[in-house]
Scaffold this motif. Structure first.
Motif, short mmCIF file in Angstrom:
data_model
loop_
_atom_site.label_atom_id
_atom_site.label_comp_id
_atom_site.label_asym_id
_atom_site.label_seq_id
_atom_site.Cartn_x
_atom_site.Cartn_y
_atom_site.Cartn_z
N PRO A 169 17.60 37.15 -38.77
CA PRO A 169 18.34 36.19 -39.61
C PRO A 169 19.75 35.92 -39.10
CG PRO A 169 17.24 37.83 -40.97
CD PRO A 169 17.09 38.29 -39.54
N GLN A 170 20.41 36.91 -38.51
CA GLN A 170 21.79 36.71 -38.05
C GLN A 170 21.87 36.03 -36.70
OE1 GLN A 170 20.20 39.51 -38.59
NE2 GLN A 170 20.84 41.20 -37.27
N GLY A 171 20.73 35.69 -36.10
CA GLY A 171 20.75 34.98 -34.83
C GLY A 171 20.68 35.92 -33.64
N PRO A 172 20.49 35.37 -32.43
CA PRO A 172 20.33 36.21 -31.24
C PRO A 172 21.63 36.80 -30.70
CG PRO A 172 20.20 33.91 -30.63
CD PRO A 172 20.31 33.93 -32.12
N LEU A 173 22.77 36.19 -31.04
CA LEU A 173 24.03 36.65 -30.46
C LEU A 173 24.82 37.42 -31.50
CD1 LEU A 173 25.64 36.47 -27.81
CD2 LEU A 173 26.83 34.50 -28.77
N ASN A 174 24.74 38.76 -31.43
CA ASN A 174 25.50 39.59 -32.37
C ASN A 174 26.60 40.33 -31.60
OD1 ASN A 174 23.97 41.39 -30.95
ND2 ASN A 174 23.23 42.54 -32.73
N LEU A 175 27.31 41.19 -32.29
CA LEU A 175 28.47 41.86 -31.69
C LEU A 175 28.08 42.75 -30.49
CD1 LEU A 175 31.49 42.40 -31.76
CD2 LEU A 175 31.07 44.24 -33.42
N PRO A 176 27.03 43.59 -30.58
CA PRO A 176 26.67 44.40 -29.40
C PRO A 176 26.34 43.55 -28.18
CG PRO A 176 25.61 45.28 -31.36
CD PRO A 176 26.21 43.97 -31.75
N VAL A 177 25.64 42.44 -28.40
CA VAL A 177 25.30 41.56 -27.27
C VAL A 177 26.57 40.97 -26.67
CG1 VAL A 177 24.13 39.43 -26.60
CG2 VAL A 177 23.02 41.02 -28.18
N ALA A 178 27.45 40.46 -27.53
CA ALA A 178 28.68 39.84 -27.04
C ALA A 178 29.57 40.84 -26.31
CB ALA A 178 29.44 39.21 -28.21
N LEU A 179 29.67 42.07 -26.86
CA LEU A 179 30.51 43.09 -26.20
C LEU A 179 29.99 43.41 -24.80
CD1 LEU A 179 31.30 45.60 -29.10
CD2 LEU A 179 32.86 44.02 -27.97
N ARG A 180 28.68 43.53 -24.67
CA ARG A 180 28.13 43.83 -23.35
C ARG A 180 28.36 42.68 -22.37
NH1 ARG A 180 25.17 46.91 -26.80
NH2 ARG A 180 24.34 48.89 -26.02
N GLY A 225 29.64 46.62 -13.75
CA GLY A 225 29.72 45.31 -14.41
C GLY A 225 28.39 44.61 -14.44
N LEU A 226 27.66 44.64 -13.34
CA LEU A 226 26.35 43.99 -13.30
C LEU A 226 25.37 44.66 -14.26
CD1 LEU A 226 25.96 43.39 -9.45
CD2 LEU A 226 26.54 41.71 -11.22
N GLU A 227 25.46 45.98 -14.38
CA GLU A 227 24.57 46.68 -15.30
C GLU A 227 24.89 46.32 -16.75
OE1 GLU A 227 23.01 49.87 -17.80
OE2 GLU A 227 25.12 49.45 -17.45
N LEU A 228 26.18 46.17 -17.08
CA LEU A 228 26.54 45.75 -18.44
C LEU A 228 26.06 44.34 -18.73
CD1 LEU A 228 30.18 47.18 -18.70
CD2 LEU A 228 28.19 47.90 -20.04
N LEU A 229 26.19 43.44 -17.77
CA LEU A 229 25.68 42.08 -17.94
C LEU A 229 24.17 42.08 -18.18
CD1 LEU A 229 27.67 40.04 -15.25
CD2 LEU A 229 27.85 39.83 -17.74
N PHE A 230 23.47 42.90 -17.40
CA PHE A 230 22.02 42.96 -17.57
C PHE A 230 21.65 43.50 -18.95
CE2 PHE A 230 17.98 45.20 -17.32
CZ PHE A 230 17.15 44.21 -16.79
N ARG A 231 22.33 44.53 -19.40
CA ARG A 231 22.03 45.07 -20.72
C ARG A 231 22.31 44.05 -21.81
NH1 ARG A 231 25.38 50.38 -20.91
NH2 ARG A 231 24.79 50.27 -23.11
N GLY A 232 23.40 43.27 -21.65
CA GLY A 232 23.68 42.24 -22.63
C GLY A 232 22.60 41.16 -22.66
N ALA A 233 22.17 40.72 -21.47
CA ALA A 233 21.10 39.72 -21.40
C ALA A 233 19.81 40.27 -21.99
CB ALA A 233 20.89 39.29 -19.96
N LEU A 234 19.54 41.56 -21.76
CA LEU A 234 18.34 42.18 -22.29
C LEU A 234 18.36 42.20 -23.81
CD1 LEU A 234 15.88 43.58 -20.91
CD2 LEU A 234 17.00 45.75 -21.38
N ARG A 235 19.49 42.58 -24.39
CA ARG A 235 19.61 42.58 -25.86
C ARG A 235 19.50 41.18 -26.43
NH1 ARG A 235 21.93 47.28 -28.09
NH2 ARG A 235 21.68 46.18 -30.07
N TYR A 236 20.03 40.20 -25.71
CA TYR A 236 19.93 38.82 -26.19
C TYR A 236 18.47 38.36 -26.19
CZ TYR A 236 20.40 33.76 -26.33
OH TYR A 236 20.28 32.44 -26.67
#
Length: 357
Positions: A169-180, A225-236
């Motif tokens: 309900p809150q959408g695909p982009l939440n705080l953990p995704v944005a932080l990563r 940095g690349l690993e953080l980007l990947f984790r963010g994309a994965l959560r999204y």
């Protein structure tokens, strides 16, 4: 109305899809992230020599100049040349390339205007050692992408999970995704800037430890940095269902991947041993005498492993002075001693000690 717990689904890849309460698909990457800085430093140390050589080769190709020069002697296989730059500066330096026996002393020298001590005999060519690793790049990428727990498998499982659970309900982009994503982007850009600054100032590496340190720091931060980007994309992707059914990637089986990895790990040492065993030797010897310039470790011999068993020799062939390092054969030489030697008739820079005179 309470919902009963759902059993883990079997995905097309043959492994259970993690539930929302189970381990996240990026858990393996979280564990690997702890090692990323150390892997970055190790890669930077292994590549530092080859990268510097490649940058020097690029400088020769894009901004070098030529001048007439004279070969004065041959030092460790490299001709020592003397030449004068257009502003009248006299330069004496060991140039890249070789000097054939009986070759004319007058040569054309190609040098770097901002570093005239970096010179080569015009027409000489060398391949930077880093290029030897180029064939391994596609193999490495293939192993990573086809790994059963690699990024392609994790991304596929995230897309399957999103189609099964639907958009929250809150959408695909939440705080953990944005932080990563934000932190990964900042770290990646900073690492790229540090690496760029370090490589751009390669000419100043000899006079300062700052730029090599910046390069090592950038190399350590880049995989993080690349690993953080990947984790963010994965959560999204876990929260954004795809419009089409995800297509399972082609992955290696559980036995194929270790076999390929083992083959690469075994092939590299074998190739290194073969290259070492093919080292050139004195094939057509000519006898002569040489003066011992230095014995044991030091500036004239070096500080490498086994330097205590080496001597620096100076000898003359066809009126040209040669300086070379050779094994002392266990003879207790001292500077100024004379030694019986044999050099190669085709390449006098190859020499061996045959005894004390």
């Amino acid at each position: 109305m309470n919902r009963s717990p759902r059993a883990p689904e079997e995905g097309p890849l043959g492994t259970p899809l993690p539930s929302e309460t189970g381990p996240k698909p990026g858990a393996a990457f979280v564990r690997v992230a702890v090692l990323m800085p150390f892997l970055g430093f190790a890669a930077a140390l292994l590549l530092s020599f080859g990268v510097g050589d490649a940058l020097t080769r690029l400088d020769y190709a894009t901004g070098s100049a030529t001048a007439p020069g004279t070969v004065l002697e041959v030092d460790r296989g490299r001709p020592v040349v003397a030449f004068t730059t257009p502003d009248g500066t006299g330069v004496v330096t060991a140039a890249r390339g070789g000097h054939p026996r009986g070759g004319p002393p007058d040569v054309t020298v190609r040098y770097l205007p901002d570093r005239p001590e970096e010179a080569m005999v015009d027409g000489a060519f060398w391949m930077p050692p880093v290029l030897l690793a180029v064939p391994l790049l596609p193999v490495t990428v293939l192993l990573v992408l086809r790994h059963p727990s690699g990024p392609r498998a994790l991304l596929y499982r995230a897309r399957v999970r999103a189609r099964a659970d639907g958009r929250p309900p809150q959408g695909p982009l939440n705080l953990p995704v944005a932080l990563r994503l934000v932190s990964g982007g900042v770290v990646t850009v900073s690492a790229a800037a540090l690496l760029t600054a370090s490589l751009a100032a390669f000419g100043a590496w000899d006079g300062s430890d700052l730029f090599p340190a910046l390069g090592l720091l950038g190399a350590a931060l880049l995989p993080v940095g690349l690993e953080l980007l990947f984790r963010g994309a994965l959560r999204y992707l876990e929260r954004a269902p795809a419009a089409r059914e995800p297509v399972p990637p082609k992955l290696f089986g559980s036995g194929v991947y270790p076999a390929l990895l083992g083959a690469v790990a075994v092939a590299a040492p074998i190739a290194l041993l073969v290259s070492v065993s093919m080292a050139r030797d004195v094939d057509t010897p000519e006898q002569g005498t040489a003066t011992v310039v230095a014995a044991g470790c030091g500036d004239a011999v070096g500080e490498a492993r086994g330097c205590r068993d080496l001597v620096a020799l100076e000898y003359e062939v066809d009126g040209l002075t040669y300086t070379q390092t050779a094994d002392d054969l266990g003879i207790d030489f001292a500077p100024g001693d004379r030694a019986r030697v044999a050099w190669d008739a085709d390449d006098p820079s190859l020499v061996r000690v045959e005894g004390a005179r």
